[in-house]
Design an enzyme around this catalytic site. Structure first.
Site, PDB file in Angstrom:
ATOM      1  N   LYS A   1       0.813  -1.227   0.000  1.00  0.00           N
ATOM      2  CA  LYS A   1       0.000   0.000   0.000  1.00  0.00           C
ATOM      3  C   LYS A   1       0.840   1.269   0.000  1.00  0.00           C
ATOM      4  O   LYS A   1       2.008   1.269   0.344  1.00  0.00           O
ATOM      5  CB  LYS A   1      -0.996  -0.033   1.172  1.00  0.00           C
TER       6      LYS A   1
ATOM      7  N   ARG B   1      -3.388 -10.113   5.317  1.00  0.00           N
ATOM      8  CA  ARG B   1      -3.855 -10.253   3.928  1.00  0.00           C
ATOM      9  C   ARG B   1      -2.746  -9.734   3.021  1.00  0.00           C
ATOM     10  O   ARG B   1      -2.431  -8.544   3.052  1.00  0.00           O
ATOM     11  CB  ARG B   1      -5.140  -9.439   3.754  1.00  0.00           C
TER      12      ARG B   1
END
Ligand code: HH2
Length: 277
Positions: free
Chosen positions: A221, A255
């Site tokens: 991210k 995740r």
């Protein structure tokens, strides 16, 4: 500590790796790589061989600024993959915020509903709560993907995320859902700027007070790009470090895109004696 899902009762004494399978042309880091059924299934098999404990299959990118995908397109992307992935011997999660996609996935016997919108769509909460045993991940998001990164604001990000997740979990309990089916996610990158993400990370411990297992998604991210100065294709080490730090701060499921690297890091973390509850 366990996560009850449709077919599996997942032991969370050991932190678990959820491998990401994006059946999309446009996901932020791997769009187009597994966008047809056979490529997606081959990816599922690779992730399991690399050590994935759970597969998370999604048919819509939720990157900042994205337009929603039509229901029929999403169903056409995910259902054939879900159907075959169900026979691979690991729990399978559907990553969607659409009630109809959840319903179709649960009808196939899918194990977990992973919803970035925490079951706020019409009928989603009732559908999942009425299911006899599926697991659910409730994620915090301010706004919606199209607009969430334009100007996110909080008076106190950790408190607001905690209160939101507490309310969403309580809504399911009120409908009779057992705690061991529910997992919570702070939603890094979803309606949060760089400072919000880092403050939430530093204060992630505060979410443990909710008494439910935490799942986190830091993989590749933007905030990790900012911290390291790395482009999207070069954030594996940063992602693994973030996953370990998140586990150290109480996350039980990570995740990730880079399953083999994360699984190795967690093995070393446990061998170092850091894995005891
Ligand atoms: N992040 C993404 C998607 N789904 N679900 C949970 N529970 N937590 C997350 O942090 C999370 C999530 C975004 O990542 P990715 O699937 O790689 O990208 P895209 O949305 O572009 O497909």
């Amino acid at each position: 500590m366990h996560w009850q899902t449709t077919r599996y009762r997942i032991d969370l004494t050991t932190p678990r790796v959820m491998g990401i399978v994006n059946v999309t042309p446009d996901s932020f880091s791997d769009g187009g790589r597994h966008s047809n059924t056979s490529a997606a299934l081959a990816h599922c098999e690779r992730l399991i061989a690399a050590g994935a404990d759970i597969l998370d299959i999604g048919g819509e990118s939720t990157r900042p600024g994205v337009d929603p995908v039509l229901l029929d397109d999403e169903l056409a992307r995910v259902l054939p993959v879900l159907r075959d992935a169900m026979s691979l011997g690991v729990p399978v999660s559907i990553d969607t915020y659409k009630t109809e996609v959840m319903r179709a996935a649960l009808d196939l016997g899918c194990d977990i509903v992973n919803d970035i919108n925490a079951l706020r769509a019409d009928g989603a909460e009732a559908l999942v709560a009425a299911h006899p045993s599926c697991g659910v991940c409730l994620m915090h998001m301010q706004n919606e993907p199209k607009t969430m990164q334009l100007d996110p604001r909080y008076a106190d990000v950790a408190r607001e995320v905690r209160e939101f997740l507490a309310e969403r979990a309580q809504a399911l309990r009120t409908r009779g859902m057992a705690d061991d089916r529910i997992v919570l996610d702070p939603g890094y990158g979803f309606g949060k700027n760089h400072a919000h993400n880092l403050e939430l990370f530093v204060r992630q411990d505060e979410l443990r007070a909710l008494g439910l297992p935490l799942l986190v998604g830091w993989s590749r991210k933007g905030t990790l790009g900012k911290v390291t100065g790395r482009e999207l294709g070069d954030r594996v080490v940063a992602s693994v470090a973030a996953a370990l730090a998140a586990v150290q701060r109480g996350a039980r499921i990570v995740r990730v895109h880079d399953v083999a690297e994360t699984a190795d890091a967690l093995k070393v973390w446990r061998a170092a004696g850091l894995g005891s509850p």
